[in-house]
Design a protein around this motif. Structure first.
Motif, PDB file in Angstrom:
ATOM      1  N   THR A  95       0.812  -1.210   0.000  1.00 50.60           N
ATOM      2  CA  THR A  95       0.000   0.000   0.000  1.00 50.60           C
ATOM      3  C   THR A  95       0.855   1.275   0.000  1.00 50.60           C
ATOM      4  O   THR A  95       0.541   2.235  -0.700  1.00 50.60           O
ATOM      5  CB  THR A  95      -0.944   0.033   1.216  1.00 50.60           C
ATOM      6  OG1 THR A  95      -0.170  -0.028   2.427  1.00 50.60           O
ATOM      7  CG2 THR A  95      -1.924  -1.131   1.178  1.00 50.60           C
ATOM      8  N   PRO A 106      -5.635  -1.350  -7.668  1.00 47.68           N
ATOM      9  CA  PRO A 106      -5.249  -0.287  -6.728  1.00 47.68           C
ATOM     10  C   PRO A 106      -6.158   0.933  -6.887  1.00 47.68           C
ATOM     11  O   PRO A 106      -6.674   1.197  -7.977  1.00 47.68           O
ATOM     12  CB  PRO A 106      -3.813   0.063  -7.149  1.00 47.68           C
ATOM     13  CG  PRO A 106      -3.411  -0.971  -8.156  1.00 47.68           C
ATOM     14  CD  PRO A 106      -4.661  -1.489  -8.761  1.00 47.68           C
ATOM     15  N   GLN A 130      -4.661   1.767  -1.911  1.00 48.24           N
ATOM     16  CA  GLN A 130      -5.260   0.621  -1.259  1.00 48.24           C
ATOM     17  C   GLN A 130      -5.793  -0.279  -2.374  1.00 48.24           C
ATOM     18  O   GLN A 130      -5.584   0.026  -3.548  1.00 48.24           O
ATOM     19  CB  GLN A 130      -6.343   1.065  -0.285  1.00 48.24           C
ATOM     20  CG  GLN A 130      -5.808   1.901   0.891  1.00 48.24           C
ATOM     21  CD  GLN A 130      -5.024   1.088   1.886  1.00 48.24           C
ATOM     22  OE1 GLN A 130      -5.407  -0.011   2.260  1.00 48.24           O
ATOM     23  NE2 GLN A 130      -3.897   1.628   2.356  1.00 48.24           N
TER      24      GLN A 130
END
Length: 256
Positions: free
Chosen positions: A55, A114, A126
């Protein structure tokens, strides 16, 4: 598709997602020995990992990344900004693939998309993970909620959502003022109220499991998180699940 937290909080984060013959990690914030022990708890070994999706570059999400690659050669997927930051601190010796927000990546039986978030990192993202039948939305580090985040997470069958801190506990707690400002900023971490509001927006009949994650050990309490989740979902607090820093969580299965 099923998922399990191996540990969630400021001391380390990793989420295992499994579908068919494919197993991926979201973040690798534990050293190889600790990661191996946590994987063993849920019936997995290091060599079964097909990829790690990162992330952002903060140490509680990447501390074990380079060592894992040296041990297994597991491919790593991250943004260009995260990759640039990691080059200064960790030497990734295995395959590295740079990803972009809203561009899906397929690894075996899983598709990983993503999406961008506001957080104090170089190019944080994320992920939404799909096995073709179900969608799992992951949100563990963001200081505020944007429309694009809501759209990315809409209609997910499972959610892992950050409930980082209680605003009052943070305000009155022991952290220095600069750290309190950072955590509470629009690029810091979601407080319980903001996370519960987001969860209420994302509630729909097909939502099967929600896991509260990334709780601050100093500035939050599991019972406060369960209460907020309960209000958002209209369910009993005893039914709400929260990931633990030491023990992670149980497995959750999503069905189409």
């Amino acid at each position: 598709m099923r998922f399990v937290s191996l540990g969630s909080g400021s001391k380390g984060n990793a989420l295992l997602v499994h579908a068919g013959t494919t197993r991926i990690l979201i973040d690798c914030g534990f050293g190889v020995r600790a990661l191996s022990q946590r994987l063993a708890r849920v019936g997995c070994i290091l060599d079964q990992l097909d990829a790690v999706f990162v992330t952002h570059e903060h140490s509680d999400h990447v501390a074990g990344l380079a060592a894992l690659q040296r041990r297994t050669g597991c491919p790593v997927h991250l943004t260009e900004g995260t990759h640039c930051q990691l080059r200064e601190r960790q030497r990734l010796s295995g395959p590295v693939h740079e990803v972009r927000a809203n561009q899906a990546v397929t690894v075996g039986d899983l598709q990983v998309t993503p999406y961008g978030v506001p957080h104090d990192a170089a190019e944080p993202v994320q992920f939404v993970i799909s096995d073709g039948a179900c969608r799992l939305g992951v949100l563990t580090d963001a200081g505020s909620v944007t429309g694009s985040m809501v759209e990315a997470l809409r209609e997910c069958n499972g959610l892992v959502i950050e409930f980082n801190h209680d605003a009052d506990l943070l305000r009155d707690g022991p952290y220095p003022a600069f750290l309190k400002r950072r955590i509470a900023s629009d690029e810091g971490h979601l407080d319980n109220e903001a996370a519960a509001h987001l969860l209420g927006e994302l509630k729909h009949p097909g939502l099967q499991h929600v896991l509260g994650a990334h709780l601050s050990e100093q500035n939050n309490r599991p019972e406060l998180v369960r209460a907020g989740m309960s209000r958002a979902l209209g369910a009993s607090p005893q039914e709400m699940c929260v990931a633990d820093q030491a023990e992670g969580s149980d497995w959750f299965s999503l069905t189409g």
